[in-house]
Write a protein that holds these residues in place. Structure first.
Motif, mmCIF file in Angstrom:
data_model
loop_
_atom_site.group_PDB
_atom_site.id
_atom_site.type_symbol
_atom_site.label_atom_id
_atom_site.label_comp_id
_atom_site.label_asym_id
_atom_site.label_seq_id
_atom_site.Cartn_x
_atom_site.Cartn_y
_atom_site.Cartn_z
ATOM 1 N N ALA A 148 -42.867 -3.926 40.058
ATOM 2 C CA ALA A 148 -43.485 -4.923 39.178
ATOM 3 C C ALA A 148 -42.444 -5.596 38.287
ATOM 4 N N SER A 149 -41.539 -4.817 37.710
ATOM 5 C CA SER A 149 -40.502 -5.397 36.850
ATOM 6 C C SER A 149 -39.587 -6.332 37.645
ATOM 7 N N PHE A 150 -39.221 -5.919 38.854
ATOM 8 C CA PHE A 150 -38.333 -6.763 39.665
ATOM 9 C C PHE A 150 -39.001 -8.086 40.028
ATOM 10 N N LEU A 151 -40.258 -8.045 40.423
ATOM 11 C CA LEU A 151 -40.940 -9.271 40.805
ATOM 12 C C LEU A 151 -41.144 -10.204 39.608
ATOM 13 N N ILE A 152 -41.564 -9.649 38.487
ATOM 14 C CA ILE A 152 -41.853 -10.490 37.323
ATOM 15 C C ILE A 152 -40.575 -11.097 36.756
ATOM 16 N N MET A 153 -39.578 -10.268 36.503
ATOM 17 C CA MET A 153 -38.345 -10.787 35.904
ATOM 18 C C MET A 153 -37.582 -11.682 36.888
ATOM 19 N N GLY A 154 -37.610 -11.381 38.181
ATOM 20 C CA GLY A 154 -36.952 -12.253 39.147
ATOM 21 C C GLY A 154 -37.606 -13.612 39.229
ATOM 22 N N THR A 155 -38.949 -13.645 39.214
ATOM 23 C CA THR A 155 -39.654 -14.924 39.224
ATOM 24 C C THR A 155 -39.375 -15.707 37.950
ATOM 25 N N ALA A 156 -39.330 -15.031 36.803
ATOM 26 C CA ALA A 156 -39.039 -15.712 35.543
ATOM 27 C C ALA A 156 -37.625 -16.294 35.547
ATOM 28 N N ALA A 157 -36.650 -15.569 36.103
ATOM 29 C CA ALA A 157 -35.276 -16.083 36.156
ATOM 30 C C ALA A 157 -35.184 -17.323 37.031
ATOM 31 N N LEU A 158 -35.875 -17.322 38.143
ATOM 32 C CA LEU A 158 -35.867 -18.508 39.008
ATOM 33 C C LEU A 158 -36.546 -19.702 38.322
ATOM 34 N N MET A 159 -37.605 -19.464 37.592
ATOM 35 C CA MET A 159 -38.287 -20.548 36.883
ATOM 36 C C MET A 159 -37.412 -21.114 35.767
ATOM 37 N N ILE A 160 -36.655 -20.270 35.099
ATOM 38 C CA ILE A 160 -35.752 -20.758 34.046
ATOM 39 C C ILE A 160 -34.643 -21.610 34.642
ATOM 40 N N LEU A 161 -34.080 -21.169 35.766
ATOM 41 C CA LEU A 161 -33.057 -21.982 36.423
ATOM 42 C C LEU A 161 -33.634 -23.313 36.898
ATOM 43 N N GLY A 162 -34.867 -23.286 37.366
ATOM 44 C CA GLY A 162 -35.501 -24.538 37.755
ATOM 45 C C GLY A 162 -35.747 -25.466 36.584
#
Length: 356
Positions: A109-123
């Motif tokens: 859960a932590s990997f999916l949530i934080m990874g998705t958030a990092a990609l959204m910030i880069l976007g």
């Protein structure tokens, strides 16, 4: 021309020109800020919102998983002291299994949530994610090939725990090693062998699992008696001993079914074998077999039934000693004409010698 002459001939800026240039630069900067401040503000607010939502969602999911694991552990501890808990529930096994599952779920859960958030910030920064995702995919493939054994162990451990193939306290045969499970991990399983040694078995190396502690076990005893004994008396003696054993503790709890006399398993010229079986609690078959042998032997002796290996009773006044036990075997050297005696007889020296 020298440098001093060039500097002297160059026109010097007046004070009015420098002020106008500074004012123009300040105006340009203010205009640029005024044009882009809304974009900066929206981007910053979007990043803050993404981070806040990611942290909140991660906290709520991890908290829910932790509460679920704690509830499972409390339910296992609630029945630990009861008869149902003694038969069906192993608190330590339940605790380790739930903790392992909870750790995996929290990490995923932590990997999916934080990874998705990092990609959204880069976007949000208008960064092209296609090269980054392609590089990450190539790196993942390379890591998977390089650490395929580690990945195999991890995935095998996850499926073993989720499917509850074995747990702490179970006696298993893993092919490469066998013994009692003392710890279940995502990569390695620890077994305690029969002689006390500890085996570290990689989960990826386990091709088959034989769990001797799930369901029920079977205790089997072979009773060998003389072929002249009455089979009905043998059956009655064994049945009486088994019924007495089934009424006493702790055998009443360990026996999960009646002791059955299956009949003759083998008939030979000098013996016959009667097969006795019983369904027992998992992992308790050896103790039940030992107690059954003890009680069956006593019952057969009380009934006067002789088992193979027991010397027959001697009549009164009859000596059990062998009269020829103290006699020595005849020797071949006792006869003077035997080949052995003649071979050991010294050769006499010749009587007539020719002198030279």
């Amino acid at each position: 021309m020298s440098l001093s002459v060039l500097l002297a001939s160059a026109p010097s800026p007046g004070p009015g020109g420098s002020l106008d240039e500074a004012a123009e630069q300040a105006g340009n900067a203010a205009g640029w800020v005024e044009e882009n401040w809304s974009t900066w503000l929206s981007t910053g607010l979007r990043i803050l919102l993404i981070v806040a939502v990611a942290i909140t969602l991660r906290y709520l999911i991890r908290r829910a998983l932790t509460n679920l694991i704690d509830r499972m552990n409390r339910s296992a501890q609630a029945v630990q002291g009861t008869a149902l808990g003694g038969l069906l529930v192993n608190a330590e096994r339940r605790r380790q299994r739930s903790e392992a599952i909870g750790s995996v779920l929290r990490s995923v859960a932590s990997f999916l949530i934080m990874g998705t958030a990092a990609l959204m910030i880069l976007g949000a920064f208008k960064i092209n994610l296609a090269p980054l995702l392609a590089s990450a995919g190539v790196a993942g493939v390379a890591l998977g090939f390089g650490a395929r054994n580690l990945v195999t162990d991890f995935l095998s451990g996850v499926f073993m725990i989720l499917e509850d193939q074995y747990g702490v306290g179970d006696t298993i045969d893993a092919g490469v090693a066998s013994g009692e499970v003392i710890e279940v991990g995502l990569r390695v399983t620890k077994l305690r062998g029969d002689n006390g040694e500890i085996w570290y078995v990689r989960n990826g190396e386990v091709k088959r699992i034989g769990n001797l502690s799930q369901g029920w076990s079977t205790a089997g005893v072979d009773v060998t008696v003389r072929p002249t004994e009455d089979l009905e008396q043998v059956r009655k003696a064994i049945t009486a001993a088994a019924e007495t054993m089934a009424k006493e503790e702790p055998w009443a709890e360990r026996l999960w079914g009646p002791v059955e006399v299956l009949g003759l398993d083998a008939v030979l010229l000098d013996s016959m074998t009667v097969r006795v079986t019983a369904k027992t609690m998992p992992g308790k078959s050896l103790g039940v077999e030992r107690e059954l042998r003890w009680r069956i032997k006593q019952a057969l002796e009380d009934a006067g039934i002789r088992m193979i290996g027991v010397l027959p009773l001697q009549a009164d006044g009859e000596s059990s000693a062998d009269p020829t036990a103290a006699m020595a075997a005849p020797s071949a050297y006792a006869s003077a004409t035997s080949p052995q005696s003649m071979a050991t007889t010294p050769i006499p020296p010749p009587t007539n010698l020719n002198k030279q």
